[in-house]
Design an enzyme around this catalytic site. Structure first.
Site, mmCIF file in Angstrom:
data_model
loop_
_atom_site.group_PDB
_atom_site.id
_atom_site.type_symbol
_atom_site.label_atom_id
_atom_site.label_comp_id
_atom_site.label_asym_id
_atom_site.label_seq_id
_atom_site.Cartn_x
_atom_site.Cartn_y
_atom_site.Cartn_z
ATOM 1 N N LYS A 17 40.869 -17.690 -18.445
ATOM 2 C CA LYS A 17 40.924 -16.834 -17.249
ATOM 3 C C LYS A 17 39.515 -16.487 -16.785
ATOM 4 C CE LYS A 17 41.645 -12.084 -17.749
ATOM 5 N NZ LYS A 17 40.585 -11.293 -17.110
ATOM 6 N N ARG A 89 38.894 -7.686 -10.703
ATOM 7 C CA ARG A 89 37.459 -7.470 -10.847
ATOM 8 C C ARG A 89 36.670 -8.763 -10.609
ATOM 9 N NH1 ARG A 89 33.103 -3.831 -12.102
ATOM 10 N NH2 ARG A 89 31.595 -5.002 -13.293
ATOM 11 N N ASP A 113 40.896 -3.832 -14.687
ATOM 12 C CA ASP A 113 41.572 -3.035 -15.702
ATOM 13 C C ASP A 113 40.995 -1.629 -15.819
ATOM 14 O OD1 ASP A 113 43.215 -5.120 -16.425
ATOM 15 O OD2 ASP A 113 41.719 -5.941 -17.791
ATOM 16 N N ASP A 302 37.205 -8.190 -25.697
ATOM 17 C CA ASP A 302 38.556 -8.549 -25.245
ATOM 18 C C ASP A 302 39.522 -8.813 -26.405
ATOM 19 O OD1 ASP A 302 37.744 -8.250 -22.669
ATOM 20 O OD2 ASP A 302 37.422 -10.375 -22.293
HETATM 21 N N1 EPU Z 1 27.808 -3.158 -16.289
HETATM 22 C C1 EPU Z 1 26.954 -2.307 -15.633
HETATM 23 N N2 EPU Z 1 26.397 -2.731 -14.469
HETATM 24 C C2 EPU Z 1 26.661 -3.948 -13.919
HETATM 25 C C3 EPU Z 1 27.534 -4.834 -14.615
HETATM 26 C C4 EPU Z 1 28.102 -4.390 -15.812
HETATM 27 O O1 EPU Z 1 26.706 -1.192 -16.089
HETATM 28 O O2 EPU Z 1 26.118 -4.265 -12.856
HETATM 29 C C5 EPU Z 1 28.442 -2.705 -17.544
HETATM 30 C C6 EPU Z 1 29.956 -2.570 -17.372
HETATM 31 O O3 EPU Z 1 30.291 -1.307 -16.834
HETATM 32 C C7 EPU Z 1 30.465 -2.765 -18.764
HETATM 33 C C8 EPU Z 1 29.460 -3.739 -19.366
HETATM 34 O O4 EPU Z 1 28.305 -3.692 -18.534
HETATM 35 O O5 EPU Z 1 30.422 -1.575 -19.465
HETATM 36 C C9 EPU Z 1 29.953 -5.183 -19.468
HETATM 37 O O6 EPU Z 1 30.245 -5.679 -18.194
HETATM 38 P P1 EPU Z 1 30.188 -7.223 -17.835
HETATM 39 O O7 EPU Z 1 29.567 -7.326 -16.475
HETATM 40 O O8 EPU Z 1 29.558 -7.981 -18.951
HETATM 41 O O9 EPU Z 1 31.698 -7.585 -17.772
HETATM 42 P P2 EPU Z 1 32.536 -8.132 -16.543
HETATM 43 O O10 EPU Z 1 31.856 -9.299 -15.939
HETATM 44 O O11 EPU Z 1 32.942 -7.017 -15.677
HETATM 45 C C10 EPU Z 1 33.838 -9.863 -18.010
HETATM 46 C C11 EPU Z 1 35.281 -10.164 -18.276
HETATM 47 C C12 EPU Z 1 35.891 -9.069 -19.124
HETATM 48 C C13 EPU Z 1 35.111 -8.994 -20.425
HETATM 49 C C14 EPU Z 1 33.628 -8.752 -20.127
HETATM 50 C C15 EPU Z 1 32.763 -8.730 -21.371
HETATM 51 C C16 EPU Z 1 35.952 -11.330 -16.300
HETATM 52 C C17 EPU Z 1 36.774 -11.363 -15.078
HETATM 53 N N3 EPU Z 1 35.997 -10.243 -17.018
HETATM 54 O O12 EPU Z 1 33.823 -8.624 -17.301
HETATM 55 O O13 EPU Z 1 37.225 -9.488 -19.403
HETATM 56 O O14 EPU Z 1 35.609 -7.950 -21.206
HETATM 57 O O15 EPU Z 1 33.133 -9.775 -19.250
HETATM 58 O O16 EPU Z 1 32.900 -9.890 -22.080
HETATM 59 O O17 EPU Z 1 35.285 -12.294 -16.633
HETATM 60 C C18 EPU Z 1 39.507 -9.240 -19.882
HETATM 61 O O18 EPU Z 1 39.612 -10.448 -19.714
HETATM 62 O O19 EPU Z 1 40.403 -8.527 -20.373
HETATM 63 C C19 EPU Z 1 38.261 -8.592 -19.466
HETATM 64 C C20 EPU Z 1 38.159 -7.286 -19.245
#
Ligand code: EPU
Length: 420
Positions: A17, A89, A113, A302
């Protein structure tokens, strides 16, 4: 579902995903038909396809065959449908490609989420470094740039998965060299680099913390196979261990689950590597393990809810620490309703052994929490009902059917959208 059966048999893992949604966004970078294979049959792919259609793209999906063909016109629209964007997201991943291709992108602040605040400052700062002017106007993120983006050196405050992907997709069409340091190293990012490179991008360091990108003037559409979903594979592995089962996880990539399989082995699982996957078997009560989540190659956040469910039935006390999201423990309340002995404090949870979990009606608050509650229900005494299972549909294709094939006593109630 009724607890007490072992998961035994074979299950196939589809594409990830968290890769495919970004690969779909990356298709915006090249006019023409991009074909993606091993596309999972999940809700988020449908929403992302609608987001792309809203920008003027064609998206033809063969759900059974796991293929999507995305047709990108010469001129794409720069404003994404706010209602769709708020549903997932990952839709923020269109920001980088849109600003790179059109010089302007308007994307509503995305949803996803209920697991934390999930800021976008790292995305915004990085795009600013590349020469875009980025603002939030009435809940909409607006990025503008006159002419081409300019390559730059960007140091990420945190190895954010989403920010790394957005900046990578912006950088491939920027003028000159872009360096992204402290980049996220998840296999899904290596997969995105593989797609972009096949499209004609010049990227060094895929899968490492430093990405070096030489911007090119244009990219071409290609055919690409999505990397298998390591979180789905890990969920099946934890399910096999919890139920004392024996599950062959076809297409599962053990090398993407290094620390996870090591931990599960410490808890008593036997892990056998196969040519195209791996097999996890176990018997008796699992031993407790301590887990700390971190960006890849650390233990993935995750799989945190699933591991808490595992600890709830293990012998011994375990300490689990979450370092990535700030609200992932919301789901502990539901696990507690099944009889788990948990105490949360800040970003830690202490799980103490309990003689047994007992069935109850519980609520899935997000995709991973939902999967974890189903695993808990499989080992709870009596009947467990998980409500709001539409969250599980966001990330697990045919979850109930797969569980049934592995021997679980589970059914989905169509009217109430619950798995009981
Ligand atoms: N963060 C910031 N500022 C930003 C970006 C992120 O503070 O500009 C913080 C977030 O608030 C969070 C942390 O950094 O606390 C991690 O965020 P990240 O950007 O790494 O995650 P994401 O891209 O929003 C993706 C996956 C998530 C997975 C995370 C970490 C997708 C669509 N989502 O999220 O997947 O947990 O990376 O590996 O790729 C899931 O599949 O259940 C899921 C939540």
């Amino acid at each position: 579902m009724t607890g007490g059966t072992r998961l035994v048999g074979e299950v196939a893992v589809p594409g990830a995903k968290n890769s495919v949604l970004k690969l779909m966004a990356a298709s915006l970078l090249a006019p023409g038909r991009t074909t993606l294979d091993a596309v999972p049959d999940i809700l988020d792919v449908s929403v992302m396809a609608d987001v792309l259609r809203g920008l003027g793209a064609g998206a033809e999906r063969d759900r059974a065959g796991g293929r999507i063909v995305i047709d990108i016109p010469e001129v794409v629209d720069g404003t994404a449908d706010a209602e769709l964007v708020r549903r997932i997201r990952a839709s923020v991943a269109i920001l980088g490609p849109l600003v790179a291709r059109r010089g302007e992108a308007r994307v509503a602040l995305p949803g996803g989420d209920a697991i934390g605040s999930r800021a976008l400052d790292i995305h915004m700062n990085g795009l600013t470094k590349l020469g875009a002017v980025v603002d939030v106007e009435a809940g909409v993120l607006v990025a503008r740039c006159s002419g081409r983006l300019q390559g730059a050196s960007i140091w990420l405050d945190f190895p954010s998965v989403g920010a790394t992907e957005n900046l990578l997709m912006a950088g491939v069409l920027a003028k000159g060299t872009t360096v992204i340091d402290n980049a996220a190293q998840e296999p899904e990012i290596a997969d995105l680099c593989a797609l972009l490179t096949a499209m004609g991008a010049r990227i060094d360091g895929a899968g490492t913390a430093t990405l070096l990108i030489e911007g090119v003037e244009g990219l071409r559409p290609v055919l690409h196979r999505t990397v298998p979903d390591r979180i789905v594979a890990g969920t099946w592995a934890i399910g096999a261990l919890m139920t004392g089962g024996d599950v062959t996880i076809r297409h599962g990539r053990a090398e993407h689950l290094g620390i996870v399989l090591e931990k599960l082995a410490g808890a008593g699982a036997a892990v056998e590597l196969l040519e195209d996957g791996f097999r996890v078997s176990a018997s008796g009560r699992p031993r407790s393990i301590d887990v700390v989540t971190l960006p890849y190659p650390g233990f993935p956040t995750d799989l945190l809810p699933q591991v808490i469910a595992l600890e709830a039935i293990s012998e011994g006390i375990s300490l689990i620490t979450e370092n990535v999201f700030d609200s992932r423990f919301v789901f502990c309340r539901e696990l507690h309703a099944l009889g788990a002995d948990l105490r949360t404090d800040g970003h830690h949870v202490v799980v103490r052994p309990t003689p047994r979990l007992t069935g109850a009606s519980v609520l899935a608050s997000d995709v991973r929490a939902g999967a974890a509650l189903v695993l808990a229900g499989l080992v709870a005494e009596g009947t467990t009902e998980v409500r709001d299972v539409h969250h599980i549909d966001r990330g697990y294709a045919h979850f109930v059917e797969n569980l049934t094939a592995l021997g679980a006593e589970i059914r989905r109630e169509p009217s109430s959208a619950a798995a009981a």
